[in-house]
Design a protein around this motif. Sequence first.
Motif, PDB file in Angstrom:
ATOM      1  N   LYS A 238       0.847  -1.192   0.000  1.00 18.69           N
ATOM      2  CA  LYS A 238       0.000   0.000   0.000  1.00 18.69           C
ATOM      3  C   LYS A 238       0.879   1.237   0.000  1.00 18.69           C
ATOM      4  N   LEU A 239       0.607   2.151  -0.916  1.00 19.86           N
ATOM      5  CA  LEU A 239       1.354   3.393  -1.013  1.00 19.86           C
ATOM      6  C   LEU A 239       0.428   4.551  -0.678  1.00 19.86           C
ATOM      7  N   ASP A 240       0.893   5.445   0.157  1.00 17.15           N
ATOM      8  CA  ASP A 240       0.120   6.634   0.519  1.00 17.15           C
ATOM      9  C   ASP A 240       0.906   7.858   0.090  1.00 17.15           C
ATOM     10  N   GLY A 241       0.303   8.694  -0.730  1.00 21.78           N
ATOM     11  CA  GLY A 241       0.992   9.872  -1.227  1.00 21.78           C
ATOM     12  C   GLY A 241       0.217  10.500  -2.361  1.00 21.78           C
ATOM     13  N   SER A 242       0.909  10.895  -3.411  1.00 19.93           N
ATOM     14  CA  SER A 242       0.251  11.521  -4.550  1.00 19.93           C
ATOM     15  C   SER A 242       1.096  11.288  -5.800  1.00 19.93           C
ATOM     16  N   TRP A 243       0.499  11.511  -6.952  1.00 22.22           N
ATOM     17  CA  TRP A 243       1.224  11.348  -8.209  1.00 22.22           C
ATOM     18  C   TRP A 243       2.231  12.478  -8.347  1.00 22.22           C
ATOM     19  N   ALA A 244       3.462  12.129  -8.657  1.00 18.70           N
ATOM     20  CA  ALA A 244       4.527  13.119  -8.765  1.00 18.70           C
ATOM     21  C   ALA A 244       4.427  13.927 -10.044  1.00 18.70           C
ATOM     22  N   SER A 245       3.739  13.384 -11.033  1.00 15.43           N
ATOM     23  CA  SER A 245       3.629  14.058 -12.321  1.00 15.43           C
ATOM     24  C   SER A 245       2.419  13.516 -13.060  1.00 15.43           C
ATOM     25  N   GLN A 246       1.861  14.329 -13.912  1.00 13.54           N
ATOM     26  CA  GLN A 246       0.776  13.884 -14.781  1.00 13.54           C
ATOM     27  C   GLN A 246       1.310  13.301 -16.084  1.00 13.54           C
ATOM     28  N   GLN A 247       2.613  13.265 -16.227  1.00 11.81           N
ATOM     29  CA  GLN A 247       3.240  12.723 -17.430  1.00 11.81           C
ATOM     30  C   GLN A 247       3.018  11.216 -17.501  1.00 11.81           C
ATOM     31  N   GLN A 248       2.491  10.756 -18.638  1.00 13.75           N
ATOM     32  CA  GLN A 248       2.280   9.333 -18.865  1.00 13.75           C
ATOM     33  C   GLN A 248       3.477   8.753 -19.634  1.00 13.75           C
ATOM     34  N   VAL A 249       3.902   7.559 -19.253  1.00 15.83           N
ATOM     35  CA  VAL A 249       4.976   6.867 -19.957  1.00 15.83           C
ATOM     36  C   VAL A 249       4.394   5.558 -20.496  1.00 15.83           C
ATOM     37  N   ILE A 250       4.600   5.313 -21.766  1.00 13.16           N
ATOM     38  CA  ILE A 250       3.995   4.155 -22.429  1.00 13.16           C
ATOM     39  C   ILE A 250       5.061   3.084 -22.658  1.00 13.16           C
ATOM     40  N   LEU A 251       4.758   1.890 -22.205  1.00 16.77           N
ATOM     41  CA  LEU A 251       5.610   0.724 -22.487  1.00 16.77           C
ATOM     42  C   LEU A 251       5.034   0.018 -23.703  1.00 16.77           C
ATOM     43  N   ARG A 252       5.785  -0.021 -24.773  1.00 16.67           N
ATOM     44  CA  ARG A 252       5.299  -0.558 -26.039  1.00 16.67           C
ATOM     45  C   ARG A 252       5.523  -2.059 -26.138  1.00 16.67           C
ATOM     46  N   ASN A 253       4.730  -2.656 -27.031  1.00 18.22           N
ATOM     47  CA  ASN A 253       4.963  -4.037 -27.477  1.00 18.22           C
ATOM     48  C   ASN A 253       5.071  -5.031 -26.321  1.00 18.22           C
ATOM     49  N   ARG A 254       4.146  -4.954 -25.388  1.00 20.98           N
ATOM     50  CA  ARG A 254       4.139  -5.896 -24.277  1.00 20.98           C
ATOM     51  C   ARG A 254       2.728  -6.509 -24.204  1.00 20.98           C
ATOM     52  N   ALA A 255       2.597  -7.694 -24.745  1.00 16.71           N
ATOM     53  CA  ALA A 255       1.282  -8.334 -24.832  1.00 16.71           C
ATOM     54  C   ALA A 255       0.733  -8.636 -23.445  1.00 16.71           C
ATOM     55  N   VAL A 256      -0.592  -8.610 -23.340  1.00 13.66           N
ATOM     56  CA  VAL A 256      -1.290  -8.953 -22.107  1.00 13.66           C
ATOM     57  C   VAL A 256      -2.331 -10.003 -22.443  1.00 13.66           C
ATOM     58  N   ASP A 257      -2.179 -11.185 -21.871  1.00 12.03           N
ATOM     59  CA  ASP A 257      -3.116 -12.284 -22.103  1.00 12.03           C
ATOM     60  C   ASP A 257      -3.297 -12.553 -23.599  1.00 12.03           C
ATOM     61  N   GLY A 258      -2.196 -12.490 -24.333  1.00 11.58           N
ATOM     62  CA  GLY A 258      -2.229 -12.778 -25.763  1.00 11.58           C
ATOM     63  C   GLY A 258      -2.705 -11.638 -26.633  1.00 11.58           C
ATOM     64  N   LYS A 259      -2.968 -10.462 -26.045  1.00 11.92           N
ATOM     65  CA  LYS A 259      -3.457  -9.317 -26.811  1.00 11.92           C
ATOM     66  C   LYS A 259      -2.366  -8.262 -26.897  1.00 11.92           C
ATOM     67  N   ASN A 260      -2.221  -7.651 -28.079  1.00 15.71           N
ATOM     68  CA  ASN A 260      -1.271  -6.559 -28.238  1.00 15.71           C
ATOM     69  C   ASN A 260      -1.725  -5.382 -27.382  1.00 15.71           C
ATOM     70  N   ALA A 261      -0.791  -4.846 -26.598  1.00 12.90           N
ATOM     71  CA  ALA A 261      -1.178  -3.816 -25.649  1.00 12.90           C
ATOM     72  C   ALA A 261      -0.039  -2.856 -25.386  1.00 12.90           C
ATOM     73  N   TYR A 262      -0.417  -1.678 -24.898  1.00 17.11           N
ATOM     74  CA  TYR A 262       0.530  -0.720 -24.339  1.00 17.11           C
ATOM     75  C   TYR A 262       0.276  -0.661 -22.835  1.00 17.11           C
ATOM     76  N   ARG A 263       1.350  -0.694 -22.065  1.00 12.19           N
ATOM     77  CA  ARG A 263       1.214  -0.536 -20.621  1.00 12.19           C
ATOM     78  C   ARG A 263       1.440   0.932 -20.254  1.00 12.19           C
ATOM     79  N   VAL A 264       0.653   1.412 -19.317  1.00 14.28           N
ATOM     80  CA  VAL A 264       0.681   2.824 -18.954  1.00 14.28           C
ATOM     81  C   VAL A 264       1.387   2.974 -17.608  1.00 14.28           C
ATOM     82  N   LEU A 265       2.477   3.722 -17.604  1.00 17.49           N
ATOM     83  CA  LEU A 265       3.279   3.911 -16.403  1.00 17.49           C
ATOM     84  C   LEU A 265       3.187   5.365 -15.937  1.00 17.49           C
ATOM     85  N   ALA A 266       3.296   5.559 -14.632  1.00 15.31           N
ATOM     86  CA  ALA A 266       3.336   6.892 -14.054  1.00 15.31           C
ATOM     87  C   ALA A 266       4.173   6.838 -12.779  1.00 15.31           C
ATOM     88  N   ILE A 267       4.542   8.013 -12.269  1.00 17.27           N
ATOM     89  CA  ILE A 267       5.385   8.101 -11.076  1.00 17.27           C
ATOM     90  C   ILE A 267       4.527   8.528  -9.890  1.00 17.27           C
TER      91      ILE A 267
END
Length: 267
Positions: free
Chosen positions: A78-107
């Motif tokens: 459990k993390l208690d705090g706030s988002w350090a930035s509204q900047q989104q970082v996209i992880l490309r080409n990482r399939a999820v359950d056999g589906k092509n997907a982008y993963r969405v990362l944030a700080i």
Amino acid sequence: MRNYRFLTSSRWVGLIIAAIIVIVTCVLLGRWQWHRYEYKKALVAQFDRAYHAEVIDMDAVVRAGVSVGADREWQPVKLDGSWASQQQVILRNRAVDGKNAYRVLAIYRARTDSGPIDVVVDRGWIPVTDTAPSPPPLQTGPIVGRLRPAEPADGREVSGNQVQTINPDQVLEVAQLTDTQVPVLHGFVQITDGDAGLSWYPTPKRDLGPHLSYAAQWWIFAGGTVIGVVILARREAQEQTGVRRPAKKRGLAESEEDALIEAQLGG
């Protein structure tokens, strides 16, 4: 042993050397498959312990160090705090359950007794057809996720808001947060309580794979090679001494039938 002098001939020496190579190769391949099985078995055992464990606070993680090792993977936190930035970082080409997907990362900047710490959070995933994931919520509040080890840095240069691996240093570089004095968790948190507009991750599979059966097959091949060489040697030894296997005894019905035919021909 005189009957087996032929084993010193060039033909048999070559055959024995070839058999030894096959046997050693099969044994080693079997050992490799066995070690793969043991490795995956240990991973599954660790997964079962951590995945269903109670949620711990980030303070407990920081007290043990800021690096997420294999023994901590999948531990709910459990993390208690706030988002350090509204900047989104996209992880490309990482399939999820056999589906092509982008993963969405944030700080996320978590508060701990030792001070703030920046944590890379895998918020969820979107189909590759989506190009604009929803930003993190502006309001502060706790989030719950599972600890994951950091991935090795990718040698390719980052471009735009995209990365190739979930490496905290590279993610913070894309998010333009490298000039802060806040320590960074060497790992990331995969969110479990959901995030607006993003899909959750399925429960990882616990499949051990076919390694155990493959190991058994390789060892059977090795044993079969030994048996095959022994049988060939015994047969050749019998041929060298002129020993022949006794002919199969004919049944009573067959003998009576032959006698009847002979009597008819003689008559």
